[in-house]
Design a protein around this motif. Structure first.
Motif, PDB file in Angstrom:
ATOM      1  N   ARG A   1       0.719  -1.304  -0.050  1.00  0.00           N
ATOM      2  CA  ARG A   1       0.062  -0.166  -0.079  1.00  0.00           C
ATOM      3  C   ARG A   1       0.801   1.081  -0.042  1.00  0.00           C
ATOM      4  NH1 ARG A   1      -4.727  -0.366  -0.401  1.00  0.00           N
ATOM      5  NH2 ARG A   1      -5.798  -2.376  -0.143  1.00  0.00           N
ATOM      6  N   SER A   2       2.113   1.171   0.336  1.00  0.00           N
ATOM      7  CA  SER A   2       2.889   2.591   0.654  1.00  0.00           C
ATOM      8  C   SER A   2       3.828   2.612  -0.517  1.00  0.00           C
ATOM      9  CB  SER A   2       3.668   2.419   2.190  1.00  0.00           C
ATOM     10  OG  SER A   2       4.596   1.195   2.151  1.00  0.00           O
ATOM     11  N   LEU A   3       3.825   1.594  -1.404  1.00  0.00           N
ATOM     12  CA  LEU A   3       4.717   1.568  -2.462  1.00  0.00           C
ATOM     13  C   LEU A   3       4.248   2.665  -3.806  1.00  0.00           C
ATOM     14  CD1 LEU A   3       7.342  -0.224  -3.423  1.00  0.00           C
ATOM     15  CD2 LEU A   3       5.814  -1.476  -4.763  1.00  0.00           C
ATOM     16  N   PRO A   4       5.126   3.398  -3.999  1.00  0.00           N
ATOM     17  CA  PRO A   4       4.871   4.405  -5.136  1.00  0.00           C
ATOM     18  C   PRO A   4       4.210   3.681  -6.406  1.00  0.00           C
ATOM     19  CG  PRO A   4       7.065   4.916  -4.311  1.00  0.00           C
ATOM     20  CD  PRO A   4       6.663   3.658  -3.589  1.00  0.00           C
ATOM     21  N   SER A   5       3.464   4.391  -6.962  1.00  0.00           N
ATOM     22  CA  SER A   5       2.759   3.598  -8.224  1.00  0.00           C
ATOM     23  C   SER A   5       3.789   3.246  -9.219  1.00  0.00           C
ATOM     24  CB  SER A   5       1.487   4.399  -8.802  1.00  0.00           C
ATOM     25  OG  SER A   5       1.998   5.498  -9.076  1.00  0.00           O
ATOM     26  N   ARG A   6       4.542   4.102  -9.395  1.00  0.00           N
ATOM     27  CA  ARG A   6       5.614   3.637 -10.553  1.00  0.00           C
ATOM     28  C   ARG A   6       6.442   2.415 -10.320  1.00  0.00           C
ATOM     29  NH1 ARG A   6      11.034   7.290 -12.581  1.00  0.00           N
ATOM     30  NH2 ARG A   6      11.285   6.093 -14.617  1.00  0.00           N
ATOM     31  N   GLN A   7       6.552   2.039  -8.796  1.00  0.00           N
ATOM     32  CA  GLN A   7       7.177   0.819  -8.517  1.00  0.00           C
ATOM     33  C   GLN A   7       6.279  -0.398  -8.757  1.00  0.00           C
ATOM     34  OE1 GLN A   7      10.239   0.189  -7.734  1.00  0.00           O
ATOM     35  NE2 GLN A   7      10.936   2.251  -7.603  1.00  0.00           N
ATOM     36  N   ILE A   8       4.730  -0.103  -8.498  1.00  0.00           N
ATOM     37  CA  ILE A   8       3.729  -1.260  -8.722  1.00  0.00           C
ATOM     38  C   ILE A   8       3.952  -1.548 -10.148  1.00  0.00           C
ATOM     39  CG2 ILE A   8       1.556  -1.558  -8.668  1.00  0.00           C
ATOM     40  CD1 ILE A   8       2.092  -1.485  -5.857  1.00  0.00           C
ATOM     41  N   ARG A   9       3.930  -0.515 -10.986  1.00  0.00           N
ATOM     42  CA  ARG A   9       4.005  -0.810 -12.336  1.00  0.00           C
ATOM     43  C   ARG A   9       5.271  -1.389 -12.996  1.00  0.00           C
ATOM     44  NH1 ARG A   9       2.066   4.626 -12.530  1.00  0.00           N
ATOM     45  NH2 ARG A   9       4.074   5.315 -13.372  1.00  0.00           N
ATOM     46  N   SER A  10       6.173  -1.473 -12.181  1.00  0.00           N
ATOM     47  CA  SER A  10       7.379  -1.892 -12.722  1.00  0.00           C
ATOM     48  C   SER A  10       7.377  -3.409 -12.413  1.00  0.00           C
ATOM     49  CB  SER A  10       8.561  -1.383 -11.648  1.00  0.00           C
ATOM     50  OG  SER A  10       9.885  -1.769 -12.088  1.00  0.00           O
ATOM     51  N   GLY A  11       6.839  -3.837 -11.066  1.00  0.00           N
ATOM     52  CA  GLY A  11       6.533  -5.304 -10.618  1.00  0.00           C
ATOM     53  C   GLY A  11       5.521  -5.807 -11.644  1.00  0.00           C
ATOM     54  N   LEU A  12       4.357  -5.091 -12.133  1.00  0.00           N
ATOM     55  CA  LEU A  12       3.529  -5.387 -12.941  1.00  0.00           C
ATOM     56  C   LEU A  12       4.331  -5.929 -14.504  1.00  0.00           C
ATOM     57  CD1 LEU A  12       0.436  -5.833 -13.170  1.00  0.00           C
ATOM     58  CD2 LEU A  12       0.350  -3.372 -14.157  1.00  0.00           C
ATOM     59  N   ALA A  13       5.319  -5.484 -14.777  1.00  0.00           N
ATOM     60  CA  ALA A  13       5.722  -5.751 -16.023  1.00  0.00           C
ATOM     61  C   ALA A  13       6.345  -7.202 -16.029  1.00  0.00           C
ATOM     62  CB  ALA A  13       7.003  -4.925 -16.338  1.00  0.00           C
ATOM     63  N   GLU A  14       6.932  -7.471 -14.806  1.00  0.00           N
ATOM     64  CA  GLU A  14       7.318  -8.866 -14.566  1.00  0.00           C
ATOM     65  C   GLU A  14       6.277  -9.836 -14.407  1.00  0.00           C
ATOM     66  OE1 GLU A  14      10.671  -9.734 -14.626  1.00  0.00           O
ATOM     67  OE2 GLU A  14      11.754  -8.004 -13.662  1.00  0.00           O
ATOM     68  N   ILE A  15       5.105  -9.417 -14.158  1.00  0.00           N
ATOM     69  CA  ILE A  15       3.575 -10.295 -14.005  1.00  0.00           C
ATOM     70  C   ILE A  15       3.277 -10.632 -15.609  1.00  0.00           C
ATOM     71  CG2 ILE A  15       1.422 -10.567 -13.195  1.00  0.00           C
ATOM     72  CD1 ILE A  15       2.108  -8.956 -10.699  1.00  0.00           C
ATOM     73  N   ILE A  16       3.442  -9.569 -16.180  1.00  0.00           N
ATOM     74  CA  ILE A  16       2.953  -9.593 -17.724  1.00  0.00           C
ATOM     75  C   ILE A  16       3.769 -10.558 -18.455  1.00  0.00           C
ATOM     76  CG2 ILE A  16       2.806  -8.264 -19.853  1.00  0.00           C
ATOM     77  CD1 ILE A  16       1.889  -5.779 -17.997  1.00  0.00           C
ATOM     78  N   LYS A  17       5.214 -10.566 -17.735  1.00  0.00           N
ATOM     79  CA  LYS A  17       6.130 -11.343 -18.750  1.00  0.00           C
ATOM     80  C   LYS A  17       5.712 -12.916 -18.347  1.00  0.00           C
ATOM     81  CE  LYS A  17       9.719 -12.814 -16.136  1.00  0.00           C
ATOM     82  NZ  LYS A  17      10.895 -12.548 -15.439  1.00  0.00           N
ATOM     83  N   TYR A  18       5.343 -13.141 -17.047  1.00  0.00           N
ATOM     84  CA  TYR A  18       5.001 -14.567 -16.790  1.00  0.00           C
ATOM     85  C   TYR A  18       3.966 -14.957 -17.587  1.00  0.00           C
ATOM     86  CZ  TYR A  18       7.977 -14.322 -12.423  1.00  0.00           C
ATOM     87  OH  TYR A  18       8.733 -14.169 -11.568  1.00  0.00           O
ATOM     88  N   GLY A  19       2.886 -14.135 -17.728  1.00  0.00           N
ATOM     89  CA  GLY A  19       1.524 -14.417 -18.669  1.00  0.00           C
ATOM     90  C   GLY A  19       2.017 -14.821 -20.118  1.00  0.00           C
ATOM     91  N   ILE A  20       2.982 -13.927 -20.783  1.00  0.00           N
ATOM     92  CA  ILE A  20       3.520 -14.286 -22.082  1.00  0.00           C
ATOM     93  C   ILE A  20       4.222 -15.525 -22.387  1.00  0.00           C
ATOM     94  CG2 ILE A  20       4.744 -13.412 -24.057  1.00  0.00           C
ATOM     95  CD1 ILE A  20       4.230 -10.292 -22.644  1.00  0.00           C
ATOM     96  N   ILE A  21       5.295 -15.649 -21.315  1.00  0.00           N
ATOM     97  CA  ILE A  21       6.124 -16.883 -21.497  1.00  0.00           C
ATOM     98  C   ILE A  21       5.547 -18.277 -21.177  1.00  0.00           C
ATOM     99  CG2 ILE A  21       8.154 -15.828 -21.464  1.00  0.00           C
ATOM    100  CD1 ILE A  21       8.788 -16.642 -18.499  1.00  0.00           C
ATOM    101  N   LYS A  22       4.349 -18.200 -20.009  1.00  0.00           N
ATOM    102  CA  LYS A  22       4.028 -19.500 -19.562  1.00  0.00           C
ATOM    103  C   LYS A  22       2.539 -19.554 -19.243  1.00  0.00           C
ATOM    104  CE  LYS A  22       5.495 -23.265 -18.061  1.00  0.00           C
ATOM    105  NZ  LYS A  22       6.142 -24.157 -18.792  1.00  0.00           N
ATOM    106  N   ASP A  23       1.765 -18.537 -19.366  1.00  0.00           N
ATOM    107  CA  ASP A  23       0.469 -18.608 -18.696  1.00  0.00           C
ATOM    108  C   ASP A  23      -0.582 -17.831 -19.226  1.00  0.00           C
ATOM    109  OD1 ASP A  23      -1.703 -18.978 -17.057  1.00  0.00           O
ATOM    110  OD2 ASP A  23      -0.925 -18.802 -15.115  1.00  0.00           O
ATOM    111  N   LYS A  24      -1.276 -18.350 -20.352  1.00  0.00           N
ATOM    112  CA  LYS A  24      -2.287 -17.467 -21.126  1.00  0.00           C
ATOM    113  C   LYS A  24      -3.508 -17.296 -20.238  1.00  0.00           C
ATOM    114  CE  LYS A  24      -4.913 -21.168 -23.406  1.00  0.00           C
ATOM    115  NZ  LYS A  24      -4.605 -21.998 -24.478  1.00  0.00           N
ATOM    116  N   ARG A  25      -3.881 -17.881 -19.233  1.00  0.00           N
ATOM    117  CA  ARG A  25      -4.887 -17.736 -18.308  1.00  0.00           C
ATOM    118  C   ARG A  25      -4.576 -16.409 -17.586  1.00  0.00           C
ATOM    119  NH1 ARG A  25      -6.705 -22.767 -15.578  1.00  0.00           N
ATOM    120  NH2 ARG A  25      -8.021 -21.396 -14.072  1.00  0.00           N
ATOM    121  N   LEU A  26      -3.230 -16.319 -17.156  1.00  0.00           N
ATOM    122  CA  LEU A  26      -3.022 -15.267 -16.247  1.00  0.00           C
ATOM    123  C   LEU A  26      -2.789 -13.899 -17.273  1.00  0.00           C
ATOM    124  CD1 LEU A  26      -1.441 -13.652 -14.045  1.00  0.00           C
ATOM    125  CD2 LEU A  26       0.574 -14.534 -14.698  1.00  0.00           C
ATOM    126  N   PHE A  27      -2.427 -13.905 -18.527  1.00  0.00           N
ATOM    127  CA  PHE A  27      -2.554 -13.002 -19.400  1.00  0.00           C
ATOM    128  C   PHE A  27      -3.881 -12.448 -19.620  1.00  0.00           C
ATOM    129  CE2 PHE A  27      -2.174 -10.765 -23.527  1.00  0.00           C
ATOM    130  CZ  PHE A  27      -0.960 -10.255 -23.556  1.00  0.00           C
TER     131      PHE A  27
END
Ligand SMILES: NC(=O)c1ccc[n+]([C@@H]2O[C@H](COP(=O)([O-])OP(=O)(O)OC[C@H]3O[C@@H](n4cnc5c(N)ncnc54)[C@H](O)[C@@H]3O)[C@@H](O)[C@H]2O)c1
Ligand SMILES: [Zn+2]
Length: 366
Positions: A174-200
């Motif tokens: 909750r205290s994390l700046p939104s730019r840092q949230i988006r930065s982590g989100l990029a790695e989550i998108i990565k997992y969707g693309i390489i491994k998990d179409k449902r996550l995507f």
């Protein structure tokens, strides 16, 4: 509360526990169950400490461990040999020989440094990760890659040293700046693309709520990402079989963008790899491996996630090309790229023509 097991045999397996307010409510129980020792060294940084001081104090009190809180400066350069020795000197002061363990309470910088110290202090003491950034929760705190930087390169001195427990407390984000949230989100998108179409697909539908840190969708994507990372680590713990390497999707050009901007604040890691993922997907389209509509879905999701799709801040393309040539994935002069073949699957390809690489980088320069 959800659990993901990182299965690495009897001695090195551990749980990732994901949930809301678990650091304050369950931490001491989880730690005590592991019987880690009676002395704790908490490594964190002043910014995180000032926000979460009470949580740290609370769980240390309930742990009833003799404890020291060690704060390292809030910057990448803390991942240094000088800082490591300073941390160890502080640890020595509290270590009365009754079993000391380390708690790394912070983002990837704290986690990598704290884990590295744990790997070398007294030839190895147990440590737990309490990642406080989204990136650390879905990526850096899992898998035991611990390291510090040298001026010549990042993460050059390190080890594979697994934590005994990872606690991903969503309320801490909750205290994390939104730019840092988006930065982590990029790695989550990565997992969707390489491994998990449902996550995507889930991300396509819920990304706005995730950015707003809505509890259920956020917990779900952290859980799925942790599961995927744990599976890669299990399959190829030491990154020698070309399996864990798939996690570098988007990172070849991404790292080049970071290096060309000299790791200034111009691009966060997630922003750089967001562009890198689009560039790699474009290479895949040009090579006939990926269908264009899939590239469009990838680009749209990255946009919806508030991440950049183009290099628009005056970075020199020559610098990016040069940095890309020094990528650690280049082995014996042969480049390697992780390219998606469809959403949910990627493979490793070698000897990608230089012309193609510079073409897609040029395409990304607005
Ligand atoms: N070991 C691995 O497998 C691995 C994988 C990926 C990245 N990394 C490393 O991780 C590092 C980057 O990690 P990061 O992205 O977490 O950055 P970071 O650790 O620098 O944290 C980002 C910023 O967020 C602040 N912060 C952290 N938690 C907060 C909270 N809860 N509230 C408010 N502010 C908070 C930090 O003080 C910092 O300013 C790099 O050094 C990279 O090399 C390691
Ligand atoms: Zn990354």
């Amino acid at each position: 509360m959800k659990k993901v097991r990182v299965s690495l045999g009897k001695k090195r397996s551990y749980d990732i526990v994901i949930g809301y307010k678990i650091a304050s409510n369950y931490l001491e129980k989880l730690i005590k169950k592991l019987g880690l020792g009676n002395e704790a060294a908490v490594i964190t940084n002043p910014a995180i400490h000032s926000i979460h001081r009470n949580a740290i104090k609370g769980f240390l009190k309930r742990l009833k461990a003799n404890a020291a809180t060690i704060k390292i400066p809030d910057r990448e350069t803390s991942k240094s040999n000088r800082q490591v020795i300073k941390i160890i000197e502080s640890i020595v002061k509290v270590d009365k020989g009754r079993g000391l363990f380390i708690i790394a309470f912070g983002g990837g910088v704290v986690g990598d440094t704290g884990g590295f110290v744990a790997s070398i202090y007294k030839r190895g003491v147990p440590y737990i990760q309490i990642p406080t950034t989204l990136l650390a929760q879905v990526d850096s705190a899992i898998g035991g890659k611990v390291a510090i930087d040298l001026t010549s390169a990042k993460n050059l001195v390190g080890a594979f040293y697994q934590p005994r427990l990872v606690i991903s407390d969503i309320s801490i984000l909750r205290s994390l700046p939104s730019r840092q949230i988006r930065s982590g989100l990029a790695e989550i998108i990565k997992y969707g693309i390489i491994k998990d179409k449902r996550l995507f697909k889930f991300l396509e539908r819920n990304i706005k709520d995730i950015l707003k840190l809505k509890r259920d969708p956020l917990e779900y994507v952290i859980y799925r990402s942790s599961k995927i990372k744990a599976a890669y680590v299990k399959a190829d713990e030491r990154d020698t079989k070309g399996i864990r390497a798939q996690l570098n999707f988007g990172h070849t050009i991404g790292h080049a963008i970071e290096a060309a901007s000299r790791y200034s604040k111009l691009y966060s890691h997630g922003e750089a790899i967001a562009i890198g993922m689009i560039a790699a997907s474009e290479i895949a389209v040009k090579m006939g491996l990926l269908k264009r509509p899939s590239l469009e879905r990838i680009t749209n999701l990255i946009k919806k996630g508030g991440l950049p799709t183009t290099i628009s801040r005056g970075l020199d393309i020559k610098k990016i090309m040069k940095a890309q040539l020094y990528d650690k994935k280049i082995i014996h002069g042969v480049n390697r790229f992780i390219l998606p073949v469809r959403i949910g699957k990627a493979n490793i390809y070698e000897k990608i023509p230089k012309r193609l690489i510079s073409e897609v980088i040029k395409n990304r320069c607005a």
